[in-house]
Enzyme design. Sequence first.
Site, PDB file in Angstrom:
ATOM      1  N   SER A 143      31.032  49.230  35.828  1.00 23.77           N
ATOM      2  CA  SER A 143      31.015  47.860  35.564  1.00 23.77           C
ATOM      3  C   SER A 143      29.835  47.215  36.203  1.00 23.77           C
ATOM      4  O   SER A 143      29.430  47.650  37.483  1.00 23.77           O
ATOM      5  CB  SER A 143      32.329  47.480  36.210  1.00 23.77           C
ATOM      6  OG  SER A 143      32.508  45.847  36.212  1.00 23.77           O
ATOM      7  N   TYR A 156      39.422  45.667  42.664  1.00 26.67           N
ATOM      8  CA  TYR A 156      38.755  46.298  41.419  1.00 26.67           C
ATOM      9  C   TYR A 156      37.588  46.318  41.920  1.00 26.67           C
ATOM     10  O   TYR A 156      36.728  47.565  41.678  1.00 26.67           O
ATOM     11  CB  TYR A 156      38.948  45.249  40.267  1.00 26.67           C
ATOM     12  CG  TYR A 156      38.313  46.000  39.118  1.00 26.67           C
ATOM     13  CD1 TYR A 156      38.931  47.185  38.326  1.00 26.67           C
ATOM     14  CD2 TYR A 156      37.034  45.530  38.564  1.00 26.67           C
ATOM     15  CE1 TYR A 156      38.275  47.477  37.077  1.00 26.67           C
ATOM     16  CE2 TYR A 156      36.579  46.165  37.640  1.00 26.67           C
ATOM     17  CZ  TYR A 156      36.982  47.025  36.717  1.00 26.67           C
ATOM     18  OH  TYR A 156      36.255  47.588  35.719  1.00 26.67           O
TER      19      TYR A 156
END
Length: 345
Positions: A143, A156
Amino acid sequence: MITSHSPRVVVITGASGGIGRASARVFAARGDRVALLARGTTGLEAAASEVHALGGTALPISVDTADHDALEVAADRVENELGPIDVWVNDAFTSVFARFIDIEPDEFRRVTEVSYLGFVNGTRTALRRMLPRDQGVIVQVGSALAHRGIPLQSAYCGAKHAMWGFHESLLTELRHDRSSVRVTSVAMPGVNTPQFTWVLSRLPKQAQPVPPFYAPEVAARGVLYAAEHPERRAYWVGIATAGTIIANRVAGGLLDRYLARTGVSSQQTAQDKPADKPNNLWHPVDGPDGQDFGPTGPFPDRALNHSPQQWASQHRRALAATGALALGTTLVAGRTSRSPARRAS
């Protein structure tokens, strides 16, 4: 680099929904044998049906990637039923949408166990089978948030940052050993997946990906390309990913202030969060009597279906060569146009 189009054995974690589900479809479309790993059952069975319909072979296995022993058992089953694993895609994750102070210690630990240690477990499990054969590809679905933290996603972001450090460390070890096993990463932008329907949220409004965001099919094409071209350490998908990573490298402090002003509101819609919203932190939301959420989240009309940046990233050598050729042609033309004047003088 994978050049053959003969069927491969591909393992995808988090395959019941989102990017994992979309990735299963693209691998199936090329005739691969796809092992689908996730905790739920309804989504796995639906994914298996799609793989079969697209011409692939499917093996759905319900397993929690945070459980290393269970993952080893699953991998043994894959190799016994489908054959030696050629490609392993780590994608399973969970998260909590909340300010850090509002996330309980056991919740933070659970996100870390799934979203970071699940990748570590999957990688170890794959390597134990690939290294003795000296072949195979591991794709880490990363990501932009592996390189830049944002508000409301501390658990996260921490897991993805840890994954990136682990990825770099492993790369150096494999290169030191002159191993033919390849590991690569795909940094994703915001993607319209069902996570915004089922991730635990303590926000007052409905959570959404940071715009601009993309359809899961765009992410899946990035995963497939990385699996077939694993010689690069990482790929970026989406102009937002490239912009975020580059901006953080050159002006991290300015980005801190920008995200402090915009990061909270940009991750929420104007609608209130549903009172009966499920969450998958501890248990899957697609049990035997549950819903199949598929790959797509609640914002299909706003998701981009193409990424010119992704194409450019995948073809940067050709673009560089074309640019060099164009520059050379321009210089030659300029010299030619000036030569008569020099002769006249």
